[in-house]
Design a protein around this motif. Sequence first.
Motif, short mmCIF file in Angstrom:
data_model
loop_
_atom_site.label_atom_id
_atom_site.label_comp_id
_atom_site.label_asym_id
_atom_site.label_seq_id
_atom_site.Cartn_x
_atom_site.Cartn_y
_atom_site.Cartn_z
N HIS A 226 0.83 -1.21 0.00
CA HIS A 226 0.00 0.00 0.00
C HIS A 226 0.87 1.26 0.00
O HIS A 226 0.62 2.19 -0.77
N ALA A 227 1.88 1.29 0.85
CA ALA A 227 2.73 2.48 0.97
C ALA A 227 3.50 2.74 -0.32
O ALA A 227 3.56 3.88 -0.80
N ASN A 228 4.08 1.70 -0.90
CA ASN A 228 4.86 1.86 -2.12
C ASN A 228 3.98 2.16 -3.32
O ASN A 228 4.34 2.93 -4.19
N ARG A 230 1.11 3.79 -3.26
CA ARG A 230 0.71 5.19 -3.17
C ARG A 230 1.87 6.11 -3.53
O ARG A 230 1.66 7.16 -4.17
N SER A 236 -4.42 4.73 -3.85
CA SER A 236 -4.39 3.39 -3.25
C SER A 236 -4.62 2.33 -4.33
O SER A 236 -5.17 2.62 -5.40
#
Length: 308
Positions: A226-228, A230, A236
């Motif tokens: 999710h972090a990468n 975004r 998302s």
Amino acid sequence: MSKARSPASVRMVRLIEKLAPNEGYTQSALDSVRLMRSDRPLGRTPVLYEPSIVIVCQGRKLGFLGNDVYVYDAQHYLVLSVPLPFSTETQASAEAPMLAVSIHLDLIELSELITQISAAGHLPDEPPNLMVSTELDENLAGATVRLLEALTVPMDARILGPALVREICYRVLTGAQGGAMRAALAHHGRFGRVAKALKRIHADYASPLNVTRLAEEAGMSVPAFHANFRAVTQTSPIQYIKSTRLHHARLMMIRDGVTAAAAAGRVGYESTSQFSREFKRLFGRTPVEEARDMRESFSLSPAVGFGA
């Protein structure tokens, strides 16, 4: 004060006027090349671009991704290394239409070109960038003119066109921001793992897509994915999947004339009402209104015929 147009820019305008007499998109004699034309201004509009080079020869487009604004006009071109939903604004008029050429990037051919460029050495590595706006230099402008000229002659398009597309890609990859684009297109590190997930989404958007499974395929934990994701796309995974489906549905309604219910089913929605709600949330209008009002802007005309 705007810059005076170069002879190359003037020539590009004349050629695109000939190659793209209609508003919207026009296919060229090469599958990878399309012409773009707008005879009127368009406010901020959601779009989905494939990996591509977009060279605007007249008028101006603004691209909005997160907090960033990208200008592409007669002095600047746009490059995307991954499929990306974002929004654009078009500045144009009937007297001075927005005219552009869009070149779809074949990632397999580009990887071979990047390998050759890297083997030649002396070009510095840079952090990857999925989307850049760069000043159009004389070499790239000249190659673009020669490509457009070739597209007006069927034999030239078939024989010279592919080599001219390759030259344009080479000019972009060795240009001012070529290092960032080469790093992005090489698909190394976390950027590469997210790019792999994007490729999967675009290949299978009509099928059920599970974020946990996408994370596993990318070799990441779900939070890291999710972090990468975004960080690369400014959105998302769920929103990206939803946007991709809705953009494809819009094109089906505009270019194929299918109903909203049929388009919803083709892109993977089981509920037509849910499709309509999410469509209006993204585009600001119902599917019927959007298809009607954007038909000219997103239509796809066949290649203009020229004598041999």
